[in-house]
Design an enzyme around this catalytic site. Structure first.
Site, PDB file in Angstrom:
ATOM      1  N   SER A  66      -5.787 -34.580  44.752  1.00 44.00           N
ATOM      2  CA  SER A  66      -6.342 -35.262  43.571  1.00 44.00           C
ATOM      3  C   SER A  66      -7.484 -36.195  43.965  1.00 44.00           C
ATOM      4  O   SER A  66      -8.481 -36.317  43.251  1.00 44.00           O
ATOM      5  CB  SER A  66      -5.245 -36.078  42.873  1.00 44.00           C
ATOM      6  OG  SER A  66      -4.171 -35.251  42.515  1.00 44.00           O
ATOM      7  N   LEU A 104     -12.365 -27.034  48.127  1.00 46.24           N
ATOM      8  CA  LEU A 104     -12.495 -28.493  47.974  1.00 46.24           C
ATOM      9  C   LEU A 104     -11.294 -29.217  48.590  1.00 46.24           C
ATOM     10  O   LEU A 104     -11.439 -30.096  49.424  1.00 46.24           O
ATOM     11  CB  LEU A 104     -12.623 -28.839  46.477  1.00 46.24           C
ATOM     12  CG  LEU A 104     -12.610 -30.321  46.096  1.00 46.24           C
ATOM     13  CD1 LEU A 104     -13.815 -31.053  46.680  1.00 46.24           C
ATOM     14  CD2 LEU A 104     -12.601 -30.490  44.569  1.00 46.24           C
ATOM     15  N   GLU A 157      -7.984 -30.601  50.574  1.00 43.61           N
ATOM     16  CA  GLU A 157      -7.596 -30.701  51.982  1.00 43.61           C
ATOM     17  C   GLU A 157      -6.126 -31.141  52.045  1.00 43.61           C
ATOM     18  O   GLU A 157      -5.610 -31.690  51.061  1.00 43.61           O
ATOM     19  CB  GLU A 157      -8.491 -31.721  52.690  1.00 43.61           C
ATOM     20  CG  GLU A 157      -9.958 -31.295  52.664  1.00 43.61           C
ATOM     21  CD  GLU A 157     -10.901 -32.273  53.356  1.00 43.61           C
ATOM     22  OE1 GLU A 157     -10.427 -33.303  53.885  1.00 43.61           O
ATOM     23  OE2 GLU A 157     -12.110 -31.988  53.362  1.00 43.61           O
ATOM     24  N   PHE A 159     -13.489 -21.118  46.428  1.00 43.38           N
ATOM     25  CA  PHE A 159     -13.901 -22.499  46.143  1.00 43.38           C
ATOM     26  C   PHE A 159     -13.049 -23.414  47.022  1.00 43.38           C
ATOM     27  O   PHE A 159     -11.829 -23.470  46.854  1.00 43.38           O
ATOM     28  CB  PHE A 159     -13.643 -22.778  44.662  1.00 43.38           C
ATOM     29  CG  PHE A 159     -14.072 -24.127  44.176  1.00 43.38           C
ATOM     30  CD1 PHE A 159     -15.381 -24.373  43.820  1.00 43.38           C
ATOM     31  CD2 PHE A 159     -13.144 -25.156  44.049  1.00 43.38           C
ATOM     32  CE1 PHE A 159     -15.770 -25.624  43.352  1.00 43.38           C
ATOM     33  CE2 PHE A 159     -13.531 -26.402  43.584  1.00 43.38           C
ATOM     34  CZ  PHE A 159     -14.845 -26.635  43.223  1.00 43.38           C
ATOM     35  N   GLY A 215      17.856 -14.488  27.318  1.00 40.98           N
ATOM     36  CA  GLY A 215      19.136 -14.725  27.983  1.00 40.98           C
ATOM     37  C   GLY A 215      19.118 -14.272  29.433  1.00 40.98           C
ATOM     38  O   GLY A 215      18.103 -14.417  30.128  1.00 40.98           O
ATOM     39  N   GLU A 244      -6.861 -27.106  39.976  1.00 38.92           N
ATOM     40  CA  GLU A 244      -8.088 -27.511  39.271  1.00 38.92           C
ATOM     41  C   GLU A 244      -7.895 -28.870  38.582  1.00 38.92           C
ATOM     42  O   GLU A 244      -8.371 -29.112  37.484  1.00 38.92           O
ATOM     43  CB  GLU A 244      -8.575 -26.405  38.331  1.00 38.92           C
ATOM     44  CG  GLU A 244      -8.798 -25.113  39.115  1.00 38.92           C
ATOM     45  CD  GLU A 244      -9.839 -24.177  38.571  1.00 38.92           C
ATOM     46  OE1 GLU A 244     -10.554 -24.560  37.639  1.00 38.92           O
ATOM     47  OE2 GLU A 244      -9.939 -23.060  39.106  1.00 38.92           O
ATOM     48  N   GLY A 245      -7.177 -29.741  39.277  1.00 40.15           N
ATOM     49  CA  GLY A 245      -6.845 -31.060  38.754  1.00 40.15           C
ATOM     50  C   GLY A 245      -5.481 -31.019  38.094  1.00 40.15           C
ATOM     51  O   GLY A 245      -5.288 -30.275  37.134  1.00 40.15           O
TER      52      GLY A 245
HETATM   53  C1  LIG Z   1      -1.686 -21.922  43.748  1.00 42.92           C
HETATM   54  C2  LIG Z   1      -2.716 -22.950  44.069  1.00 42.92           C
HETATM   55  C3  LIG Z   1      -4.026 -22.548  44.260  1.00 42.92           C
HETATM   56  C4  LIG Z   1      -4.999 -23.489  44.588  1.00 42.92           C
HETATM   57  N1  LIG Z   1      -6.288 -23.074  44.794  1.00 42.92           N
HETATM   58  C5  LIG Z   1      -7.226 -23.973  45.215  1.00 42.92           C
HETATM   59  C6  LIG Z   1      -8.561 -23.545  45.519  1.00 42.92           C
HETATM   60  O1  LIG Z   1      -8.905 -22.361  45.370  1.00 42.92           O
HETATM   61  N2  LIG Z   1      -9.450 -24.457  45.962  1.00 42.92           N
HETATM   62  C7  LIG Z   1      -9.123 -25.780  46.123  1.00 42.92           C
HETATM   63  O2  LIG Z   1      -9.980 -26.544  46.536  1.00 42.92           O
HETATM   64  N3  LIG Z   1      -7.859 -26.216  45.856  1.00 42.92           N
HETATM   65  C8  LIG Z   1      -6.906 -25.346  45.402  1.00 42.92           C
HETATM   66  N4  LIG Z   1      -5.629 -25.771  45.125  1.00 42.92           N
HETATM   67  C9  LIG Z   1      -5.285 -27.164  45.349  1.00 42.92           C
HETATM   68  C10 LIG Z   1      -5.145 -27.975  44.058  1.00 42.92           C
HETATM   69  O3  LIG Z   1      -6.388 -28.161  43.453  1.00 42.92           O
HETATM   70  C11 LIG Z   1      -4.433 -29.272  44.410  1.00 42.92           C
HETATM   71  O4  LIG Z   1      -3.093 -28.938  44.694  1.00 42.92           O
HETATM   72  C12 LIG Z   1      -4.483 -30.307  43.305  1.00 42.92           C
HETATM   73  O5  LIG Z   1      -5.782 -30.826  43.156  1.00 42.92           O
HETATM   74  C13 LIG Z   1      -3.506 -31.470  43.541  1.00 42.92           C
HETATM   75  O6  LIG Z   1      -3.604 -31.966  44.822  1.00 42.92           O
HETATM   76  P1  LIG Z   1      -2.274 -32.154  45.722  1.00 42.92           P
HETATM   77  O7  LIG Z   1      -1.500 -30.905  45.655  1.00 42.92           O
HETATM   78  O8  LIG Z   1      -2.693 -32.670  47.029  1.00 42.92           O
HETATM   79  O9  LIG Z   1      -1.415 -33.234  44.970  1.00 42.92           O
HETATM   80  P2  LIG Z   1      -1.572 -34.822  45.092  1.00 42.92           P
HETATM   81  O10 LIG Z   1      -2.973 -35.227  44.821  1.00 42.92           O
HETATM   82  O11 LIG Z   1      -0.942 -35.294  46.339  1.00 42.92           O
HETATM   83  O12 LIG Z   1      -0.673 -35.300  43.856  1.00 42.92           O
HETATM   84  C14 LIG Z   1       0.757 -35.351  43.924  1.00 42.92           C
HETATM   85  C15 LIG Z   1       1.249 -35.890  42.572  1.00 42.92           C
HETATM   86  O13 LIG Z   1       0.714 -37.209  42.368  1.00 42.92           O
HETATM   87  C16 LIG Z   1      -0.005 -37.236  41.150  1.00 42.92           C
HETATM   88  N5  LIG Z   1      -1.145 -38.130  41.266  1.00 42.92           N
HETATM   89  C17 LIG Z   1      -2.099 -38.151  42.247  1.00 42.92           C
HETATM   90  N6  LIG Z   1      -3.000 -39.094  41.994  1.00 42.92           N
HETATM   91  C18 LIG Z   1      -2.626 -39.700  40.837  1.00 42.92           C
HETATM   92  C19 LIG Z   1      -3.163 -40.770  40.045  1.00 42.92           C
HETATM   93  N7  LIG Z   1      -4.291 -41.391  40.370  1.00 42.92           N
HETATM   94  N8  LIG Z   1      -2.502 -41.119  38.924  1.00 42.92           N
HETATM   95  C20 LIG Z   1      -1.372 -40.483  38.549  1.00 42.92           C
HETATM   96  N9  LIG Z   1      -0.814 -39.458  39.250  1.00 42.92           N
HETATM   97  C21 LIG Z   1      -1.442 -39.084  40.376  1.00 42.92           C
HETATM   98  C22 LIG Z   1      -0.444 -35.807  40.903  1.00 42.92           C
HETATM   99  O14 LIG Z   1      -0.743 -35.556  39.547  1.00 42.92           O
HETATM  100  C23 LIG Z   1       0.761 -35.039  41.402  1.00 42.92           C
HETATM  101  O15 LIG Z   1       1.758 -34.976  40.412  1.00 42.92           O
HETATM  102  C24 LIG Z   1      -4.643 -24.855  44.738  1.00 42.92           C
HETATM  103  C25 LIG Z   1      -3.316 -25.254  44.520  1.00 42.92           C
HETATM  104  C26 LIG Z   1      -2.366 -24.305  44.174  1.00 42.92           C
HETATM  105  C27 LIG Z   1      -0.957 -24.760  43.932  1.00 42.92           C
END
Ligand SMILES: Cc1cc2nc3c(=O)[nH]c(=O)nc-3n(C[C@H](O)[C@H](O)[C@H](O)COP(=O)(O)OP(=O)(O)OC[C@H]3O[C@@H](n4cnc5c(N)ncnc54)[C@H](O)[C@@H]3O)c2cc1C
Length: 377
Positions: free
Chosen positions: A131, A124, A126, A122, A338, A362-363
């Site tokens: 987020s 989505l 980048e 999946f 421990g 997944e969010g």
């Molecule tokens: C092990 C792993 C597997 C994954 N597998 C997939 C996959 O198969 N397919 C896929 O598409 N993606 C995958 N992901 C990506 C994952 O979905 C994203 O990491 C996630 O959606 C968060 O995006 P980001 O890491 O860019 O964090 P960011 O969006 O940059 O967020 C950074 C911080 O800011 C906070 N934040 C951002 N926007 C807001 C807001 N509006 N209000 C408050 N807080 C906010 C976030 O909660 C977070 O704490 C994977 C990630 C991991 C770690």
């Protein structure tokens, strides 16, 4: 609302429990240390029919409901968290194709994925859009009976191990979320390549990497749904995906509880088993309550989804509570044990390292709170 399973669903739950206990649990560390896709396990789950639970019988599935799926996933994750995650992501991509794709697309891709012959990722996120999924920049330009796609997808579970990728790309960035469209891309197509597997804190039984698309030609028939409905497809898939993560987290909590309870009943300090100290018993009481609450919230969301009722808020609540509780429970399991708990000879440090990612993918849990809050704004 009734969480009782019928006889068929009970049988498949018992099958999953036996498989998790006898085949997965003894191999949890080996799978996690492999840094490679667990192909033998992947195929076994297909043979057992676990990828087909929520698909109707006429499509080759088991024709069972989403509640059964969530319960099976919880059992599987109790044996091995990597396997639970694998089942969740693979089923999510396959089911989105079945739900939104054309009949031809579904007939081409779904049966092989249900059988565990092909692995479906999946794609989505980048590098600059996690987020903020509506902002993705991967571009699909219409050309010669298809689309040419360019862009980079980040942190994609399965990485180069996957055979198929459900890729979200925009056909028109000006349209913002209304331009996002879903496509199936196959490994081996010209222009598709992969980043190095990411070095992660945990969950190393599955590869995570970038998926890079450089002038990848995708025939029009590989578009899933209409142009512009890609974000709707992704978010719909994530409703189910989040229930899957909640089930995964609940299974991991159960494992952490069982492992640390066994230890607490054997470890002697001050002349008695540490479980006989009331402060230890309270830790287990809290853990048990968190497991029960998570399991029930997951079942509620799964039941609603299985009935075709709105479940976005409930899926987010289940994901938020279960993954937050799972992080607390896994940390407490290490604490109970421990120094031994902190050592790699015992399984709980591995659970703790893995479980962190359930609050992110997944969010993130901050995004789950936004989804929940929208329902009372
Ligand atoms: C092990 C792993 C597997 C994954 N597998 C997939 C996959 O198969 N397919 C896929 O598409 N993606 C995958 N992901 C990506 C994952 O979905 C994203 O990491 C996630 O959606 C968060 O995006 P980001 O890491 O860019 O964090 P960011 O969006 O940059 O967020 C950074 C911080 O800011 C906070 N934040 C951002 N926007 C807001 C807001 N509006 N209000 C408050 N807080 C906010 C976030 O909660 C977070 O704490 C994977 C990630 C991991 C770690």
């Amino acid at each position: 609302m009734d969480f009782a399973l019928d006889e068929t669903s009970e049988q498949i739950r018992d099958l999953a429990r036996d498989f998790a206990t006898n085949e997965l649990a003894p191999r949890m560390a080996e799978i996690d240390d492999a840094h490679a896709h667990p192909w033998d396990i992947f195929k076994q789950l297909g043979e057992l029919g676990f990828y087909g639970i929520i698909f109707p019988e006429e499509a080759g599935g088991l024709g069972l409901d989403f509640l059964t799926y969530a319960i099976v996933l919880e059992e599987i994750a109790t044996g091995c968290f990597n396997t639970g995650l694998m089942m969740g992501v693979h089923t999510m991509s396959t089911h989105a194709t079945y739900t939104w794709g054309s009949k031809e697309l579904s007939e081409k891709y779904v049966p092989q994925c249900m059988a565990g012959e092909k692995l479906f990722a999946f794609a989505l996120s980048e590098p600059d859009y996690g987020s903020d999924a509506a902002g993705i920049k991967t571009r699909a330009v219409k050309k010669d009976g298809g689309y040419v796609i360019n862009g980079t997808k980040a942190w994609i579970t399965f990485g180069e191990a996957a055979d198929y990728f459900l890729v979200m790309a925009t056909v028109d960035p000006e349209l913002k979320s209304k331009g996002i469209t879903a496509f199936i891309v196959e490994k081996g197509w010209d222009g598709l390549s992969f980043g190095e597997p990411e070095k992660k804190m945990g969950g190393n039984g599955l590869i995570t990497s970038q998926v890079i698309l450089e002038d990848v030609f995708v025939p029009e028939e590989n578009r899933v749904g209409d142009e512009g409905v890609g974000l709707k497809i992704a978010l719909g898939a994530l409703d189910g995906g989040r229930i899957g993560i909640a089930a995964n987290a609940t299974g991991v909590m159960r494992r952490a509880f069982d492992e640390s309870l066994k230890y607490a009943k054997e470890r002697i300090q001050f002349g008695r088993e540490i479980i006989r100290f009331q402060s230890m018993q309270f830790k287990f009481a809290d853990m048990a309550a968190k497991i029960e609450a998570s399991s029930l919230l997951t079942k509620k969301a799964a039941w609603l989804k299985g009935k075709g009722l709105p479940c976005t808020k409930e899926a987010s609540i289940a994901k938020l509570i279960s993954t937050d509780f799972a992080n607390e429970v896994c940390s407490e399991a290490v604490q109970v044990m421990g120094a031994y708990g902190y050592m790699q000879d015992y399984p709980v440090e591995r659970l703790l390292r893995y479980i962190k990612c359930t609050q992110i993918f997944e969010g993130t849990n901050e995004i789950q709170r936004i989804v929940i809050a929208k329902h009372f704004m």
